[in-house]
Design an enzyme around this catalytic site. Structure first.
Site, PDB file in Angstrom:
ATOM      1  N   TYR A 169      40.675  37.491  43.299  1.00  0.00           N
ATOM      2  CA  TYR A 169      41.337  37.009  42.081  1.00  0.00           C
ATOM      3  C   TYR A 169      40.334  36.426  41.085  1.00  0.00           C
ATOM      4  O   TYR A 169      40.235  36.883  39.951  1.00  0.00           O
ATOM      5  CB  TYR A 169      42.417  35.983  42.450  1.00  0.00           C
ATOM      6  CG  TYR A 169      42.918  35.156  41.291  1.00  0.00           C
ATOM      7  CD1 TYR A 169      43.512  35.766  40.180  1.00  0.00           C
ATOM      8  CD2 TYR A 169      42.813  33.770  41.296  1.00  0.00           C
ATOM      9  CE1 TYR A 169      43.978  35.011  39.108  1.00  0.00           C
ATOM     10  CE2 TYR A 169      43.279  33.001  40.233  1.00  0.00           C
ATOM     11  CZ  TYR A 169      43.849  33.633  39.137  1.00  0.00           C
ATOM     12  OH  TYR A 169      44.306  32.883  38.086  1.00  0.00           O
TER      13      TYR A 169
ATOM     14  N   LYS B  79      39.036  38.056  37.489  1.00  0.00           N
ATOM     15  CA  LYS B  79      39.299  37.297  36.259  1.00  0.00           C
ATOM     16  C   LYS B  79      37.982  37.064  35.497  1.00  0.00           C
ATOM     17  O   LYS B  79      37.946  37.102  34.271  1.00  0.00           O
ATOM     18  CB  LYS B  79      39.979  35.953  36.565  1.00  0.00           C
ATOM     19  CG  LYS B  79      41.437  36.065  36.978  1.00  0.00           C
ATOM     20  CD  LYS B  79      42.332  36.676  35.915  1.00  0.00           C
ATOM     21  CE  LYS B  79      42.755  35.693  34.850  1.00  0.00           C
ATOM     22  NZ  LYS B  79      43.694  36.314  33.874  1.00  0.00           N
TER      23      LYS B  79
END
Length: 501
Positions: free
Chosen positions: A245, A249
């Site tokens: 994640y 990002k």
């Protein structure tokens, strides 16, 4: 350049007649943003909500109705408009069946052209926030989604702002002060390594092709899911990030830096987002966040122990404060086409108003002492304390003696007695798996020793005039939070009400 001074009236007036495209509107932050803008400025022109619909327009409309407009969060707006509520929503909200993972956002050319002429503001909140998401899925949403939105932004002649919501944890597992600065294309946390996004996309394609050769159809989906999850984690750790994640990002921010052109861009990096503190519905929550799994696990008696240092500062920020900061930043940087670095905002609390895990834990105990749980038999469930371990060795020893050995013994006894102790075994095994999963996923946060600098945020706060009661509806000053009171009176009851069903 940024405004010298802003008050509630300036902010409200800014959104009059504006058309806004929002991705991720069915998520927690997206809903709060949509509700807030429509409540404070009913004369906003249009809110275009890009949502994935299974069969085009009808399904997208249905999703927006059920997952956005129909939620409790819109209660104040419902009261305000009374019988005209649905009519008002129909006039203001346009549900777009699309997908940021596709070129042209998955929209037909005429729709895209009309949209490009009308849009003033783009707010990208859409993301897959699963720490251990499949690498292909994470790249599609968190990286390629940014690319497709940047390409669309270049077609918007009247665009005044492209706001991208990232996460404070793109910094990786660092100690010390973490600055509000953009991530440069290719920048890796491991020295001597360079991130080539095209090479990563190619790597995924090759890995998938390789899997097609070896697995039969029935096995393929399972094998592919597992392989893609493992690849994401492996690539994240190769470049110095702890999970897929935060890694993807970070890559999304790199692409934004590369493709923004001359459009006004702002990056918002919130830390761990918690329930609504004040406005419009204190305690309102959606989807389990990091610390909430901990609260629910404790409430359900599934959490006898945890691996965490209670003296560590956890960086949390209420959802309504995040959206207030986003709204203020949109107005402050609107039409700012300066070619300098992208403004980055840490929407965080660790520098201005730090709170440790011990404050949360004491608030949990206080809540349950004051509101004891009652079992199915009508008897009060005693409030037990959790055992915390500050080292991995202590934690593993405890898990071995309390769970692993008894489970082995129960397994053997069950074989001899034809499953007589199956219920006890299953119950203990469920608790064991829950604790291990929780520690695996959230353990890194419990030992995160970084502190997020927020000078840009402080500058933005200083431009906000707080002279009238109206001005406070855009409050994002974490110094105004009494954490003890917020956890005990608002957040914990909210988590149990909205998530603990």
């Amino acid at each position: 350049m940024m405004h010298d001074s802003m008050d509630a009236a300036t902010i409200v007036a800014y959104f009059k007649g504006k058309s806004i495209l929002i991705t991720g509107s069915t998520g927690f932050l997206g809903k709060i943003l949509v509700e807030k803008i429509l409540r404070v400025q009913p004369d906003a022109k249009k809110m275009y909500l890009l949502v994935r619909g299974t069969d085009a327009a009808l399904s997208a409309k249905q999703r927006v109705q059920e997952e956005v407009i129909g939620t409790e969060l819109f209660g104040k707006l419902r009261e305000k408009h009374g019988d005209g509520f649905q009519q008002f929503m129909q006039e203001k909200i346009v549900a777009l069946a699309g997908d940021i993972t596709y070129d042209n956002l998955g929209l037909e050319a005429p729709t895209l052209e009309a949209l490009a002429k009308d849009i003033d503001i783009i707010v990208n909140i859409a993301a897959t926030t699963n720490f251990y998401e499949r690498y292909d899925v994470s790249l599609d949403v968190n990286v390629m989604g940014v690319k497709h939105l940047c390409q669309f932004a270049q077609q918007c002649a009247n665009l005044k702002m492209f706001m991208h919501v990232s996460t404070a944890y793109v910094c990786g597992d660092r100690d010390g002060l973490i600055l509000e600065k953009p991530i440069q294309p290719g920048e890796s946390l491991q020295q001597g390594r360079y991130i080539d996004i095209d090479a990563e996309l190619q790597l995924v394609r090759e890995a998938k092709n390789g899997l097609m050769d070896v697995a039969s159809n029935s096995e393929q989906k399972t094998t592919e899911r597992k392989a893609m999850k493992e690849l994401g984690l492996q690539r994240a750790r190769h470049f110095g990030w702890s999970n897929t994640y935060v890694f993807t990002k970070a890559m999304g921010e790199m692409l934004l830096e590369q493709l923004r052109g001359d459009k006004p861009v702002v990056v918002m990096r919130p830390s761990i987002i918690t329930s609504v503190r004040a406005d419009p519905l204190p305690g309102w929550m959606q989807n389990t966040r990091t610390i909430d799994t901990f609260i629910i696990g404790y409430a359900k008696q599934n959490l006898p122990c945890f691996l965490a240092d209670l003296s560590v500062v956890m960086d949390v920020i209420p959802g309504d404060m995040v959206t207030n900061a986003m709204i203020a930043a949109v107005v402050a940087h609107s039409e700012d086409r300066s070619p300098a670095a992208v403004p980055v905002y840490h929407v965080t609390s660790s520098l201005r108003n730090p709170v440790t895990y011990s404050v949360l834990y004491e608030s949990i105990l206080r809540h349950f002492y004051q509101n004891p749980r009652v079992g199915k038999d009508g008897k009060i469930i005693p409030t037990r304390e959790i055992r915390f371990f500050s080292t991995t060795a202590q934690f593993h020893l405890y898990m071995m003696l309390t769970f692993k050995l008894p489970l082995k013994i129960l397994q053997l006894v069950n074989l001899l007695l034809c499953g007589f102790f199956s219920r006890i075994y299953n119950d203990l095994n469920r608790k064991y798996k829950f604790v291990v999963h929780l520690v695996d996923v959230y353990g890194p946060f419990a030992f995160f020793n970084g502190c997020f600098e927020d000078m840009n945020m402080e500058q933005l706060r200083l431009t906000m005039a707080m002279k009238t009661p109206e001005d406070h509806m855009f409050n994002f000053d974490t110094k105004t939070i009494d954490w003890d009171d917020y956890f005990t009176r608002i957040h914990i009851p909210g988590v149990l009400k909205y998530l603990g069903k």
